[in-house]
Design a protein around this motif. Structure first.
Motif, PDB file in Angstrom:
ATOM      1  N   PHE A  49       0.832  -1.204   0.000  1.00 35.75           N
ATOM      2  CA  PHE A  49       0.000   0.000   0.000  1.00 35.75           C
ATOM      3  C   PHE A  49       0.870   1.258   0.000  1.00 35.75           C
ATOM      4  O   PHE A  49       0.546   2.245  -0.672  1.00 35.75           O
ATOM      5  N   ARG A  50       1.952   1.226   0.749  1.00 36.43           N
ATOM      6  CA  ARG A  50       2.842   2.392   0.811  1.00 36.43           C
ATOM      7  C   ARG A  50       3.392   2.717  -0.574  1.00 36.43           C
ATOM      8  O   ARG A  50       3.495   3.888  -0.958  1.00 36.43           O
ATOM      9  N   ARG A  51       3.747   1.688  -1.322  1.00 40.95           N
ATOM     10  CA  ARG A  51       4.269   1.896  -2.678  1.00 40.95           C
ATOM     11  C   ARG A  51       3.163   2.295  -3.656  1.00 40.95           C
ATOM     12  O   ARG A  51       3.260   3.321  -4.342  1.00 40.95           O
ATOM     13  N   ASP A  52       2.104   1.496  -3.711  1.00 42.83           N
ATOM     14  CA  ASP A  52       1.074   1.700  -4.735  1.00 42.83           C
ATOM     15  C   ASP A  52       0.278   2.979  -4.511  1.00 42.83           C
ATOM     16  O   ASP A  52      -0.024   3.708  -5.470  1.00 42.83           O
ATOM     17  N   LEU A  53      -0.083   3.265  -3.261  1.00 43.61           N
ATOM     18  CA  LEU A  53      -0.866   4.468  -2.994  1.00 43.61           C
ATOM     19  C   LEU A  53      -0.032   5.731  -3.195  1.00 43.61           C
ATOM     20  O   LEU A  53      -0.554   6.758  -3.635  1.00 43.61           O
ATOM     21  N   ALA A  54       1.259   5.669  -2.878  1.00 42.37           N
ATOM     22  CA  ALA A  54       2.117   6.833  -3.137  1.00 42.37           C
ATOM     23  C   ALA A  54       2.181   7.119  -4.634  1.00 42.37           C
ATOM     24  O   ALA A  54       2.129   8.284  -5.063  1.00 42.37           O
ATOM     25  N   ILE A  55       2.273   6.084  -5.439  1.00 44.87           N
ATOM     26  CA  ILE A  55       2.300   6.278  -6.895  1.00 44.87           C
ATOM     27  C   ILE A  55       0.980   6.870  -7.373  1.00 44.87           C
ATOM     28  O   ILE A  55       0.954   7.764  -8.229  1.00 44.87           O
ATOM     29  N   GLU A  56      -0.139   6.400  -6.813  1.00 48.54           N
ATOM     30  CA  GLU A  56      -1.445   6.930  -7.209  1.00 48.54           C
ATOM     31  C   GLU A  56      -1.588   8.408  -6.853  1.00 48.54           C
ATOM     32  O   GLU A  56      -2.033   9.214  -7.671  1.00 48.54           O
ATOM     33  N   TRP A  57      -1.221   8.769  -5.621  1.00 51.43           N
ATOM     34  CA  TRP A  57      -1.433  10.138  -5.152  1.00 51.43           C
ATOM     35  C   TRP A  57      -0.338  11.095  -5.616  1.00 51.43           C
ATOM     36  O   TRP A  57      -0.620  12.253  -5.931  1.00 51.43           O
ATOM     37  N   LEU A  58       0.909  10.620  -5.624  1.00 51.31           N
ATOM     38  CA  LEU A  58       2.046  11.518  -5.850  1.00 51.31           C
ATOM     39  C   LEU A  58       2.703  11.340  -7.211  1.00 51.31           C
ATOM     40  O   LEU A  58       3.409  12.231  -7.680  1.00 51.31           O
ATOM     41  N   GLY A  59       2.533  10.171  -7.810  1.00 53.19           N
ATOM     42  CA  GLY A  59       3.188   9.888  -9.077  1.00 53.19           C
ATOM     43  C   GLY A  59       4.534   9.222  -8.923  1.00 53.19           C
ATOM     44  O   GLY A  59       5.219   8.956  -9.915  1.00 53.19           O
ATOM     45  N   HIS A  60       4.938   8.917  -7.695  1.00 49.04           N
ATOM     46  CA  HIS A  60       6.226   8.268  -7.456  1.00 49.04           C
ATOM     47  C   HIS A  60       6.199   7.593  -6.090  1.00 49.04           C
ATOM     48  O   HIS A  60       5.367   7.911  -5.234  1.00 49.04           O
ATOM     49  N   GLU A  61       7.121   6.663  -5.877  1.00 46.81           N
ATOM     50  CA  GLU A  61       7.231   6.006  -4.579  1.00 46.81           C
ATOM     51  C   GLU A  61       7.876   6.940  -3.557  1.00 46.81           C
ATOM     52  O   GLU A  61       8.573   7.900  -3.916  1.00 46.81           O
ATOM     53  N   LEU A  62       7.643   6.640  -2.291  1.00 43.88           N
ATOM     54  CA  LEU A  62       8.318   7.371  -1.219  1.00 43.88           C
ATOM     55  C   LEU A  62       9.696   6.768  -0.972  1.00 43.88           C
ATOM     56  O   LEU A  62       9.889   5.557  -1.120  1.00 43.88           O
ATOM     57  N   PRO A  63      10.664   7.575  -0.572  1.00 47.39           N
ATOM     58  CA  PRO A  63      11.942   7.000  -0.128  1.00 47.39           C
ATOM     59  C   PRO A  63      11.744   6.274   1.195  1.00 47.39           C
ATOM     60  O   PRO A  63      10.765   6.527   1.912  1.00 47.39           O
ATOM     61  N   PRO A  64      12.643   5.379   1.561  1.00 48.16           N
ATOM     62  CA  PRO A  64      12.517   4.699   2.864  1.00 48.16           C
ATOM     63  C   PRO A  64      12.531   5.715   3.999  1.00 48.16           C
ATOM     64  O   PRO A  64      13.203   6.741   3.931  1.00 48.16           O
ATOM     65  N   TRP A  65      11.772   5.418   5.042  1.00 49.95           N
ATOM     66  CA  TRP A  65      11.765   6.286   6.218  1.00 49.95           C
ATOM     67  C   TRP A  65      13.015   6.059   7.056  1.00 49.95           C
ATOM     68  O   TRP A  65      13.555   4.946   7.111  1.00 49.95           O
ATOM     69  N   ASN A  66      13.446   7.097   7.748  1.00 53.25           N
ATOM     70  CA  ASN A  66      14.529   6.944   8.717  1.00 53.25           C
ATOM     71  C   ASN A  66      14.043   6.211   9.962  1.00 53.25           C
ATOM     72  O   ASN A  66      14.796   5.468  10.595  1.00 53.25           O
ATOM     73  N   ASP A  67      12.772   6.444  10.328  1.00 51.24           N
ATOM     74  CA  ASP A  67      12.177   5.798  11.500  1.00 51.24           C
ATOM     75  C   ASP A  67      11.275   4.665  11.041  1.00 51.24           C
ATOM     76  O   ASP A  67      10.396   4.869  10.195  1.00 51.24           O
ATOM     77  N   ILE A  68      11.477   3.482  11.584  1.00 55.92           N
ATOM     78  CA  ILE A  68      10.586   2.383  11.262  1.00 55.92           C
ATOM     79  C   ILE A  68       9.242   2.615  11.941  1.00 55.92           C
ATOM     80  O   ILE A  68       9.167   3.249  13.004  1.00 55.92           O
ATOM     81  N   CYS A  69       8.172   2.137  11.331  1.00 57.57           N
ATOM     82  CA  CYS A  69       6.820   2.347  11.859  1.00 57.57           C
ATOM     83  C   CYS A  69       6.314   1.069  12.516  1.00 57.57           C
ATOM     84  O   CYS A  69       6.033   0.087  11.825  1.00 57.57           O
ATOM     85  N   PRO A  70       6.187   1.037  13.845  1.00 62.22           N
ATOM     86  CA  PRO A  70       5.616  -0.138  14.513  1.00 62.22           C
ATOM     87  C   PRO A  70       4.102  -0.200  14.276  1.00 62.22           C
ATOM     88  O   PRO A  70       3.409   0.818  14.369  1.00 62.22           O
ATOM     89  N   ILE A  71       3.599  -1.375  13.962  1.00 64.37           N
ATOM     90  CA  ILE A  71       2.163  -1.593  13.781  1.00 64.37           C
ATOM     91  C   ILE A  71       1.724  -2.690  14.740  1.00 64.37           C
ATOM     92  O   ILE A  71       2.281  -3.792  14.730  1.00 64.37           O
ATOM     93  N   THR A  72       0.743  -2.398  15.567  1.00 57.63           N
ATOM     94  CA  THR A  72       0.133  -3.422  16.412  1.00 57.63           C
ATOM     95  C   THR A  72      -1.241  -3.745  15.842  1.00 57.63           C
ATOM     96  O   THR A  72      -1.982  -2.844  15.436  1.00 57.63           O
ATOM     97  N   VAL A  73      -1.571  -5.031  15.814  1.00 59.25           N
ATOM     98  CA  VAL A  73      -2.791  -5.482  15.150  1.00 59.25           C
ATOM     99  C   VAL A  73      -3.615  -6.343  16.096  1.00 59.25           C
ATOM    100  O   VAL A  73      -3.082  -7.253  16.744  1.00 59.25           O
ATOM    101  N   GLN A  74      -4.898  -6.053  16.169  1.00 53.28           N
ATOM    102  CA  GLN A  74      -5.860  -6.898  16.871  1.00 53.28           C
ATOM    103  C   GLN A  74      -6.918  -7.322  15.867  1.00 53.28           C
ATOM    104  O   GLN A  74      -7.595  -6.465  15.282  1.00 53.28           O
ATOM    105  N   VAL A  75      -7.059  -8.612  15.657  1.00 52.00           N
ATOM    106  CA  VAL A  75      -8.009  -9.126  14.682  1.00 52.00           C
ATOM    107  C   VAL A  75      -8.950 -10.104  15.362  1.00 52.00           C
ATOM    108  O   VAL A  75      -8.513 -11.018  16.061  1.00 52.00           O
ATOM    109  N   ALA A  76     -10.255  -9.877  15.173  1.00 48.64           N
ATOM    110  CA  ALA A  76     -11.291 -10.773  15.676  1.00 48.64           C
ATOM    111  C   ALA A  76     -12.516 -10.594  14.789  1.00 48.64           C
ATOM    112  O   ALA A  76     -12.759  -9.493  14.274  1.00 48.64           O
ATOM    113  N   PRO A  77     -13.301 -11.653  14.591  1.00 47.61           N
ATOM    114  CA  PRO A  77     -14.421 -11.594  13.640  1.00 47.61           C
ATOM    115  C   PRO A  77     -15.416 -10.473  13.905  1.00 47.61           C
ATOM    116  O   PRO A  77     -15.931  -9.865  12.970  1.00 47.61           O
TER     117      PRO A  77
END
Length: 330
Positions: A49-77
């Motif tokens: 999504f980071r690659r494809d949506l950046a191309i859609e909105w901006l016309g190019h990919e984003l460079p890598p971030w200096n800070d990694i992005c932690p994602i916590t996920v909770q999934v239940a039906p």
């Protein structure tokens, strides 16, 4: 908080996440979820999504971030879908990413995750907070069609009950209003309307022009040909009444054919400078002023907030109203 303190806090957060469950690391994300399979699925989807949506909105990919992005996920039906992303700006760049996602697996992958990733793309591109309607409207626009249909139904309800937001007021908003749900529905609808008249990259240029100049009437005229925010509002309302069509013929019939009548002042009032920090919470207070909030109305804090605000608040003098045909409310 000093830079060293922020770095220490981020390192501590990552260490805590690694101890909480299965984790998966990509170039820009570290995902913590209940199972290794889910963590990998979310991490790979986040990069995609980071690659494809950046191309859609901006016309190019984003460079890598200096800070990694932690994602916590909770999934239940039956877990209500929602997400939150926080970060702060320093020298025109976002830092200190934190993202949380929850909901059933399908909604997390097709709505919550792309919504939150879009926030990060806009934050990286602009390097400062966006107008609330543009940020939330654009981020909502990438969700699953079933979620967008819910937003449209809520929009019709808001506009027919006096909870719509006049454009001169909405364009001036740098913080979230107390009655927050109309901002999401109306922001999404306006973004959809503008994208249909030139695409996503033109919309991004328009937002940048308006932010840089501070003169939204001039930016609106340059990019979309409307003489004022009032004319844009009236044309958009007529478009909503007609079912929000995106076919070129339908849009051409509307553009320039609606004369503004009784429209509000063209330019938004001056607002205080935005905060350099953007923080989010799953269940924020209504007065939270620096939040990038997102959650769906079903089985969530937003459903409770909507009912409370609907019961307590009267429409403000800055609201707008439209009575769409009965067929649109079915």
């Amino acid at each position: 908080m000093s830079k060293d303190a922020r770095c220490f806090s981020m390192a501590l957060l990552v260490a805590c996440l690694l101890s909480m469950g299965a984790s998966y690391r990509t170039q820009n994300f570290i995902v913590t979820a209940d199972t290794p399979e889910l963590a990998k699925e979310i991490g790979d989807a986040a990069e995609r999504f980071r690659r494809d949506l950046a191309i859609e909105w901006l016309g190019h990919e984003l460079p890598p971030w200096n800070d990694i992005c932690p994602i916590t996920v909770q999934v239940a039906p039956h877990l209500g879908a929602g997400g939150a992303t926080s970060f702060y700006f320093s020298h025109g760049r976002p830092h200190g990413w934190r993202m949380s996602l929850q909901g059933c697996r399908e909604r997390v992958l097709d709505s919550v995750l792309p919504h939150e990733i879009t926030h990060t793309i806009f934050a990286t591109h602009f390097g400062r907070p966006l107008p609330r309607w543009a940020d939330e409207g654009a981020s909502t626009s990438v969700e699953h069609p079933s979620e967008l249909a819910k937003q449209h139904r809520m929009l019709l309800n808001f506009l027919s009950t006096g909870r719509g937001i006049a454009f001169n007021k909405m364009f001036a908003m740098r913080e979230y209003p107390r009655d927050i749900l109309p901002l999401y529905s109306q922001g999404y609808s306006l973004v959809k309307f503008l994208i249909a008249q030139g695409g996503k990259q033109k919309f991004v240029q328009y937002v940048g022009d308006g932010m840089n100049s501070g003169h939204w009437t001039a930016a609106t005229q340059r990019h979309y040909g409307y003489a004022s925010l009032g004319e844009l509002q009236q044309t958009w309302l007529s478009w909503v009444k007609q079912g929000s069509p995106v076919e070129p013929e339908a849009l051409a019939a509307l553009t320039g054919a609606i004369a503004p009548s009784g429209t509000p002042a063209d330019e938004p009032t001056t607002s205080p400078a935005p905060s350099t920090e953007v923080a989010t919470a799953t269940e924020p207070s209504a007065a939270s002023s620096t939040s990038t909030l997102f959650a769906h109305p079903d089985n969530s804090w937003y459903a409770r907030q909507r009912e409370r605000v609907h019961q307590e608040d009267e429409p403000s003098s800055g609201s707008l109203r439209v009575d769409p045909p009965v067929s649109l409310l079915r």
